[in-house]
Design an enzyme around this catalytic site. Structure first.
Site, mmCIF file in Angstrom:
data_model
loop_
_atom_site.group_PDB
_atom_site.id
_atom_site.type_symbol
_atom_site.label_atom_id
_atom_site.label_comp_id
_atom_site.label_asym_id
_atom_site.label_seq_id
_atom_site.Cartn_x
_atom_site.Cartn_y
_atom_site.Cartn_z
ATOM 1 N N GLU A 225 0.834 -1.205 0.000
ATOM 2 C CA GLU A 225 0.000 0.000 0.000
ATOM 3 C C GLU A 225 0.867 1.252 0.000
ATOM 4 O O GLU A 225 1.953 1.251 0.576
ATOM 5 C CB GLU A 225 -0.897 -0.001 1.250
ATOM 6 N N GLU A 336 -9.793 5.741 3.029
ATOM 7 C CA GLU A 336 -10.140 4.942 4.214
ATOM 8 C C GLU A 336 -10.081 5.839 5.443
ATOM 9 O O GLU A 336 -9.192 6.689 5.558
ATOM 10 C CB GLU A 336 -9.132 3.792 4.372
#
Length: 421
Positions: A225, A336
């Site tokens: 990520e 997120e």
């Protein structure tokens, strides 16, 4: 008489009990005194492990200390499998077909600007060193334990296909993402505009990133990520920072943010992971964005990361992973947040700009020129893009496509509002 007899009868028997009780109290008192110092020792040990001796130190205007550490002395080489590793200074192959970023300037209203890191204002790291944000004692003390410092909580990943909101929301993580699946992926790219979302609680965060995923969403999920985040818990402030993350067991024991464990090998002396990005976009004002490319080198098999057009940052060695040693099975792009439901209400922590997608350029947050890398090491437009969000009235996502931005999407939202209680 009875009470007196009872008193006399138990006094002798009680003496050892009293002595034992006193001894226990002394032990507890000593333990109470010792435990902070034991914790202190653990924290100091952890700091010594993370903070390598620098060849040069730079103080950033935001209070960060950037240590220029010799490339061969970085945390990656604490890993037993990397003891004799020969550092690769560049990938064997770059993906072909990078989207022409210059096209963006065709529309003045959608023109974006270059971006920097704050610490650059006070110096640069010399050749053969890498910049590492120094970890301070307070950073580690904010974590639940030294061992958990720099790690994400388990189950913090959007799971679009088997979208069971009850299952996903157990962790309080919420997402607004675009994704592709059902193929073998060897990398992904995106240009993301950078904001400074407001965070309601220190234990919450807001991030925008891409995920390279391998395997199922079980205990052995592999994930690479990268993106930007605001995380008061991790960094001690509300600055927007560049970050990376990896795990090979669904966030349980392996992996970490940035260089906070052994794994990622950095080769670049210009960019510090975890350092503040400057400037950031503002509502109805100039927009600033960053480009991130992650791809698997077809020759060596390692996963490389590039920041912008000029900075190849480093690589995750292929042995760190099981599924990703071959290829990724899903790619996700998006936002997120952690919703800890303070006072029993949805958090007002913002995702992206804090504005919904329909507000568009200059107001909403975006990902543009999203691409995937295929088995021939070519960057190409993703096919069959899906979108996913747990509560679209809190955070939403809308995709589109045009000649300037290729495949893109706007995403984000304010969190708590009249439609998101």
């Amino acid at each position: 008489m009875v009470p007196a007899q009872i008193g006399r009868g138990t006094a002798a028997g009680r003496a050892p009990v009293l002595v034992f009780s006193l001894w226990c109290l002394i032990c507890l008192s000593l333990a109470a005194r010792l435990s902070p110092s034991m914790q202190q020792l653990e924290v100091q040990k952890h700091l010594r492990r993370l903070n390598k001796p620098p060849l040069k130190t730079i103080e950033s205007p935001d209070g960060d200390i950037i240590d220029c550490v010799h490339i061969s002395n970085q945390p990656a080489f604490d890993h037993p499998f990397l003891k004799d590793h020969k550092i690769l200074t560049r990938p064997t192959y770059h993906p072909e077909g990078l989207f022409d970023e210059n096209k963006v300037s065709e529309k003045p209203k959608e023109r974006t600007n270059p971006i920097n890191q704050l610490w650059h204002a006070n110096g640069r790291c010399p050749e053969n060193t890498i910049p590492i944000r120094r970890t301070k004692e307070d950073d580690v003390l904010r974590a639940s334990s030294a061992k958990r410092y720099g790690k994400k909580r388990h189950r913090s990943i959007p799971q679009p296909r088997s979208a069971d909101p009850d299952l996903i929301n157990q962790s309080g993580h919420q997402h607004a993402i675009a994704y592709v699946e059902g193929d073998k992926f060897y990398g992904a790219k995106a240009t993301i505009n950078v904001w400074e979302p407001k965070i309601q609680q220190p234990n919450e965060f807001s991030l925008s990133q891409l995920w390279i995923l391998g395997g199922s969403f079980g205990q052995d999920l592999n994930s690479i990520e990268a993106g930007w985040q605001v995380s008061p818990d991790l960094y001690g402030d509300n600055n927007t920072r560049l970050f990376t993350y990896w795990t090979s067991d669904a966030y349980q024991a392996t992996g970490c943010y940035n260089l906070l464990c052994s794994g990622f090998i950095q080769v670049n002396s210009e960019i510090a992971m975890g350092a503040s990005i400057s400037p950031v976009s503002a509502f109805r004002s100039p927009q600033y964005d960053i480009s991130i490319l992650i791809w698997k080198d077809p020759s060596e098999g390692h996963w490389w990361m590039q920041f912008g057009n000029d900075y190849v940052l480093g690589y995750w060695p292929s042995f760190l992973f099981s599924y990703l040693a071959d290829s990724a099975s899903m790619v996700e792009w998006g936002g997120e947040v952690v919703n800890s439901e303070p006072d029993g209400l949805h958090t007002s922590t913002q995702m992206g700009s804090g504005h919904f997608p329909e507000e568009g350029f200059g107001k909403s947050s975006y990902f543009r020129n999203i691409q995937v890398v295929d088995s021939s090491n070519n960057l190409k437009a993703p096919k069959g893009i899906g979108t996913f969000t747990e509560q679209s009235n809190c955070y939403d996502v809308q995709t589109g496509s045009n000649g300037d931005w290729g495949h893109y999407f706007y995403y984000g939202g304010p969190g708590r509002n009249q439609n998101c209680p």
